[in-house]
Write a protein that holds these residues in place. Structure first.
Motif, PDB file in Angstrom:
ATOM      1  N   VAL A 267     -45.784  11.584  56.948  1.00 18.35           N
ATOM      2  CA  VAL A 267     -44.611  10.815  56.538  1.00 18.35           C
ATOM      3  C   VAL A 267     -44.773   9.349  56.927  1.00 18.35           C
ATOM      4  CG1 VAL A 267     -42.118  10.536  56.839  1.00 18.35           C
ATOM      5  CG2 VAL A 267     -43.106  12.819  56.725  1.00 18.35           C
TER       6      VAL A 267
ATOM      7  N   PRO B  78     -48.149   6.665  55.199  1.00 17.73           N
ATOM      8  CA  PRO B  78     -47.955   5.977  53.917  1.00 17.73           C
ATOM      9  C   PRO B  78     -46.886   4.895  54.001  1.00 17.73           C
ATOM     10  CG  PRO B  78     -47.961   8.345  53.612  1.00 17.73           C
ATOM     11  CD  PRO B  78     -47.911   8.105  55.080  1.00 17.73           C
TER      12      PRO B  78
ATOM     13  N   ILE C  42     -27.150  11.224  68.204  1.00 18.09           N
ATOM     14  CA  ILE C  42     -27.519  11.968  67.001  1.00 18.09           C
ATOM     15  C   ILE C  42     -27.360  13.482  67.173  1.00 18.09           C
ATOM     16  CG2 ILE C  42     -29.101  10.159  66.255  1.00 18.09           C
ATOM     17  CD1 ILE C  42     -31.411  11.876  67.191  1.00 18.09           C
TER      18      ILE C  42
ATOM     19  N   PRO D  42     -23.757  15.541  65.508  1.00 20.92           N
ATOM     20  CA  PRO D  42     -23.747  15.804  64.057  1.00 20.92           C
ATOM     21  C   PRO D  42     -24.882  16.719  63.617  1.00 20.92           C
ATOM     22  CG  PRO D  42     -23.406  13.491  64.492  1.00 20.92           C
ATOM     23  CD  PRO D  42     -23.767  14.109  65.797  1.00 20.92           C
ATOM     24  N   LEU D  43     -26.076  16.519  64.191  1.00 18.26           N
ATOM     25  CA  LEU D  43     -27.195  17.392  63.810  1.00 18.26           C
ATOM     26  C   LEU D  43     -26.859  18.839  64.121  1.00 18.26           C
ATOM     27  CD1 LEU D  43     -30.295  15.356  65.026  1.00 18.26           C
ATOM     28  CD2 LEU D  43     -29.576  15.773  62.674  1.00 18.26           C
TER      29      LEU D  43
ATOM     30  N   CYS E  21     -38.964  14.029  62.136  1.00 23.72           N
ATOM     31  CA  CYS E  21     -38.077  12.913  61.809  1.00 23.72           C
ATOM     32  C   CYS E  21     -37.879  11.982  62.999  1.00 23.72           C
ATOM     33  CB  CYS E  21     -36.716  13.425  61.360  1.00 23.72           C
ATOM     34  SG  CYS E  21     -36.790  14.356  59.840  1.00 23.72           S
TER      35      CYS E  21
ATOM     36  N   PHE F  89     -44.258   6.463  48.659  1.00 24.87           N
ATOM     37  CA  PHE F  89     -44.700   6.405  50.051  1.00 24.87           C
ATOM     38  C   PHE F  89     -43.534   6.156  51.010  1.00 24.87           C
ATOM     39  CE2 PHE F  89     -49.537   5.404  49.823  1.00 24.87           C
ATOM     40  CZ  PHE F  89     -49.715   6.589  49.135  1.00 24.87           C
ATOM     41  N   LEU F  90     -42.541   5.404  50.536  1.00 28.68           N
ATOM     42  CA  LEU F  90     -41.451   5.050  51.441  1.00 28.68           C
ATOM     43  C   LEU F  90     -40.350   6.108  51.493  1.00 28.68           C
ATOM     44  CD1 LEU F  90     -41.006   1.221  50.842  1.00 28.68           C
ATOM     45  CD2 LEU F  90     -41.679   2.335  52.955  1.00 28.68           C
TER      46      LEU F  90
ATOM     47  N   PRO G 172     -40.034   9.476  51.730  1.00 26.18           N
ATOM     48  CA  PRO G 172     -39.905  10.483  52.802  1.00 26.18           C
ATOM     49  C   PRO G 172     -39.466   9.868  54.134  1.00 26.18           C
ATOM     50  CG  PRO G 172     -42.009  10.709  51.675  1.00 26.18           C
ATOM     51  CD  PRO G 172     -41.387   9.458  51.164  1.00 26.18           C
ATOM     52  N   ALA G 173     -40.037   8.722  54.476  1.00 26.00           N
ATOM     53  CA  ALA G 173     -39.686   8.086  55.747  1.00 26.00           C
ATOM     54  C   ALA G 173     -38.223   7.654  55.748  1.00 26.00           C
ATOM     55  CB  ALA G 173     -40.596   6.902  56.011  1.00 26.00           C
ATOM     56  N   ILE G 174     -37.785   7.069  54.633  1.00 30.38           N
ATOM     57  CA  ILE G 174     -36.394   6.601  54.575  1.00 30.38           C
ATOM     58  C   ILE G 174     -35.440   7.800  54.628  1.00 30.38           C
ATOM     59  CG2 ILE G 174     -34.691   5.431  53.126  1.00 30.38           C
ATOM     60  CD1 ILE G 174     -36.969   3.611  52.175  1.00 30.38           C
TER      61      ILE G 174
ATOM     62  N   SER H 134     -35.949  10.700  56.018  1.00 29.26           N
ATOM     63  CA  SER H 134     -35.909  11.256  57.370  1.00 29.26           C
ATOM     64  C   SER H 134     -35.033  10.370  58.262  1.00 29.26           C
ATOM     65  CB  SER H 134     -37.318  11.382  57.944  1.00 29.26           C
ATOM     66  OG  SER H 134     -37.781  10.144  58.421  1.00 29.26           O
ATOM     67  N   TYR H 135     -35.085   9.066  58.007  1.00 27.02           N
ATOM     68  CA  TYR H 135     -34.284   8.143  58.794  1.00 27.02           C
ATOM     69  C   TYR H 135     -32.792   8.357  58.535  1.00 27.02           C
ATOM     70  CZ  TYR H 135     -32.860   3.788  60.976  1.00 27.02           C
ATOM     71  OH  TYR H 135     -32.284   2.866  61.807  1.00 27.02           O
TER      72      TYR H 135
ATOM     73  N   LEU I 110     -31.350  10.996  57.461  1.00 27.89           N
ATOM     74  CA  LEU I 110     -30.957  12.340  57.882  1.00 27.89           C
ATOM     75  C   LEU I 110     -30.764  12.429  59.392  1.00 27.89           C
ATOM     76  CD1 LEU I 110     -30.835  14.827  55.975  1.00 27.89           C
ATOM     77  CD2 LEU I 110     -32.962  15.571  57.052  1.00 27.89           C
ATOM     78  N   VAL I 111     -31.670  11.822  60.145  1.00 28.92           N
ATOM     79  CA  VAL I 111     -31.690  12.056  61.582  1.00 28.92           C
ATOM     80  C   VAL I 111     -31.152  10.870  62.381  1.00 28.92           C
ATOM     81  CG1 VAL I 111     -33.308  12.319  63.513  1.00 28.92           C
ATOM     82  CG2 VAL I 111     -33.417  13.855  61.587  1.00 28.92           C
ATOM     83  N   PHE I 112     -31.149   9.684  61.815  1.00 30.85           N
ATOM     84  CA  PHE I 112     -30.648   8.549  62.587  1.00 30.85           C
ATOM     85  C   PHE I 112     -29.357   7.959  62.010  1.00 30.85           C
ATOM     86  CE2 PHE I 112     -35.099   8.646  63.932  1.00 30.85           C
ATOM     87  CZ  PHE I 112     -34.908   8.659  65.301  1.00 30.85           C
TER      88      PHE I 112
ATOM     89  N   TYR J 144     -27.133   8.759  59.413  1.00 27.37           N
ATOM     90  CA  TYR J 144     -25.955   9.605  59.214  1.00 27.37           C
ATOM     91  C   TYR J 144     -25.386  10.096  60.547  1.00 27.37           C
ATOM     92  CZ  TYR J 144     -23.382  13.910  58.420  1.00 27.37           C
ATOM     93  OH  TYR J 144     -22.458  14.905  58.492  1.00 27.37           O
ATOM     94  N   PRO J 145     -26.188  10.671  61.438  1.00 28.17           N
ATOM     95  CA  PRO J 145     -25.621  11.147  62.707  1.00 28.17           C
ATOM     96  C   PRO J 145     -24.991  10.028  63.545  1.00 28.17           C
ATOM     97  CG  PRO J 145     -27.776  12.110  62.377  1.00 28.17           C
ATOM     98  CD  PRO J 145     -27.610  11.058  61.335  1.00 28.17           C
TER      99      PRO J 145
END
Lengths: 292, 301
Positions: free
Chosen positions: A101, A104, A135, A138-139, A161, B11-12, B14-16, B18-19, B21-23, B25-26
């Motif tokens: 992840v 790239p 975090i 919510p998770l 993540c 390329f961007l 998946p990273a965005i 994950s960000y 989802l885990v940073f 939003y929470p």
């Protein structure tokens, strides 16, 4: 100019004389004492793990010889072998996932100019300062309402993540140092940008990827908080959480030798990795922090 | 060019994602939640009850939470002073041309690669042990009777023991960053100073320290982040029913939201979220203060 160089050379040779070393003596003493303390602690734990609880308390270690059965007990009766396999699965898959992840994304952020690039980079850096407590709730509620707690996949996904921002941050500086000629040559030869990355740039970035992966390996292997909340079942526990619950139970049963054996088992993998790769690990720390 | 765009997006993404989802939003949800009374962590937003700043008031009235804040401030201050002095001293020693530099450096950093649970257990069960502990043995050997008799794991000493054990490991981490900073300073500066007859101490205060400003700043921020997230060590030093002297805000939140013992009886997830917001504000404020105090622009050589 030539004279100056000569002077430097002479001075350099002088550095290894006795006088210079004598000046450094207090310094040697301080760091040696500190290292001695570390050795004593770890050495004693290893010795105690081969002894018996009775001997540890009466200061007569090894009166009855070696006791490797402490390890057998810890590994099989106390499930350390299970925790160990869990940790291995989590760490290996997560480390691969993180690179897939982050690499790239880091490549694009390091080498292409586009609107929002700076913003994205600052967002990823900001993530490094967000406390886990912000975090976790919510998770937990999302994962529970989807009935996904106590699942290996969820924990691995979380590990991926969470470690992506640091890895991107580390790899951006690395990708920036690579020369641009390769991409240009690849483009002229008709190699598509995706292929260029996977076939040319990624192998070139290998040293950086290895460094950051070793670092991630240690982080994920030792992770405690997420596992405590999302994988707190014997079958799913990684070593850190497993060791914690075992230490608590062993304090009640009074099995200190077994407890120290468990500590050694948990400690060993990262320690051995470090023994061979300490330079890489250290490069990971300084490479990550110094630019921030 | 079009090909490039497709590549950049793939390329961007998946990273965005994950960000988000885990940073992102929470963090937003926790901030929002801190203004509500939430009885159960899995309750949907519809069941939340608006209380405004009520959760923060509840926390301010809780002696245990205030104690927890005091504890991390003391860990931050005393641990910080100890860790910064020692790590700076070691960094200076190891960059002054000692032989075996990488050996010493590796050993001093070692505690950081070992699981904190393992390190904590070693300290708690061995070093501090009142019967066969290393501290007892060493102090007895040195003839320091008073120090040998200290009960490190008794409630009144537990906090000091916790700070010492935690700081011991952190020294290596900050030493590495200081060393990297010192090694960036061009050696000519020191050579010139040596030729002028400057002493080691003088060189440290006139060259090393001023040129390390931005490294010190980075380290203060990193130390603050780690102090705010203080959790595992508390758990190891005082399992089951946490001793008030070892409770940190993270432990308090954990007991409030996930815990199942008697220390925190009233369960309110909103207050747990408020703890998170307070900690984040602390980090941001400390970051801002260090930025202002160390305003000096980046040093170029």
């Amino acid at each position: 100019m030539a004279q100056k160089v000569k002077y430097k050379e002479i001075k350099y040779k002088e550095k290894t004389t006795w006088k210079k070393e004598a000046v450094l003596l207090p310094g040697y003493l301080v760091v040696s004492l500190w290292c001695l303390f570390t050795f004593l602690v770890i050495g004693w734990i290893i010795l105690a793990s081969f002894s018996t609880t009775k001997e540890i308390f009466s200061d007569t270690m090894f009166a009855t010889g070696l006791h490797p059965e402490n390890y057998v007990k810890a590994l099989f009766t106390h499930n350390v072998s299970k925790y160990f396999m869990n940790s291995l699965i989590y760490t290996l898959i997560a480390c691969t996932g993180i690179v897939c992840v982050a690499a790239p994304a880091a490549y694009v952020l390091a080498r292409f100019v586009f609107r929002g690039n700076k913003l994205l980079q600052s967002l990823f850096i900001a993530a490094l300062g967000i406390p886990a407590i912000m975090i976790i709730m919510p998770l937990f509620s999302v994962i529970t309402s989807m009935r996904l707690t106590n699942s290996r996949m969820v924990l691995i996904l979380l590990y991926i993540c969470i470690n992506v921002p640091f890895t991107i941050f580390f790899l951006i500086t690395f990708f920036k140092t690579l020369p641009y000629d390769f991409e240009e040559a690849a483009a002229i030869d008709g190699c598509g940008p995706m292929k260029t990355f996977w076939v040319i740039m990624l192998p070139l970035a290998q040293p950086g990827i290895i460094t950051v992966t070793i670092f991630n390996f240690i982080t994920v292997w030792n992770e405690y908080f997420m596992a405590l909340i999302f994988a707190n079942k014997t079958e799913l526990r990684p070593v850190a959480v497993g060791l914690y619950s075992m230490v608590q139970s062993m304090r009640y049963t009074g099995d200190w030798a077994g407890m120290f054996a468990a500590v050694v088992i948990v400690f060993l993998p990262t320690f051995i990795l470090y023994l061979f790769l300490s330079e890489k690990v250290i490069a990971g720390v300084t490479g990550g922090a110094i630019k921030g | 060019m079009k090909k490039n765009k497709v590549m950049m997006v793939t390329f961007l993404v998946p990273a965005i994602l994950s960000y988000l989802l885990v940073f992102l939003y929470p963090t937003m949800r926790t901030t929002f939640m801190s203004l509500f009374y939430v009885e159960n962590i899995t309750d949907s937003v519809l069941k939340w009850r608006w209380v405004g700043l009520g959760n923060f008031k509840t926390l301010a009235d809780s002696t245990l939470f205030m104690q927890a804040l005091k504890n991390i401030s003391l860990i931050w201050l005393w641990g910080g002073v100890g860790v910064f002095l020692l790590s700076m001293l070691f960094a200076v020693i190891l960059t002054s041309g000692v032989k075996g530099k990488s050996f010493y450096r590796s050993i001093i950093y070692l505690p950081n690669v070992v699981s904190a649970v393992a390190m904590g257990t070693m300290w708690m069960q061995y070093v501090y042990n009142p019967k066969f502990g290393l501290f007892k043995k060493v102090f007895e050997f040195l003839g320091l009777k008073k120090l040998a008799e200290v009960q490190w794991t008794a409630p009144e000493m537990l906090f000091a023991a916790l700070v010492i054990a935690y700081s011991f490991g952190m020294v290596g981490y900050f030493m590495l960053i200081f060393m990297a900073g010192i090694e960036r300073i061009p050696p000519d500066y020191y050579e010139a100073a040596t030729m002028e007859g400057a002493s080691v101490v003088k060189k440290f205060f006139s060259i090393t320290l001023p040129l390390l400003k931005d490294v010190i700043r980075t380290n203060i921020v990193l130390w603050s982040i780690s102090a705010v997230g203080f959790f595992i060590w508390s758990q190891i030093f005082s399992p089951l029913n946490p001793e008030p002297s070892t409770v940190t805000p993270m432990v308090y939140m954990y007991q409030l939201v996930f815990g199942n013992n008697m220390v925190v009886t009233d369960r309110n997830v909103g207050a747990g979220a408020a703890v998170g917001v307070i900690l984040t504000v602390i980090v941001v404020v400390l970051f801002a203060i260090t930025t202002i105090v160390f305003r000096d622009d980046k040093i170029e050589y």
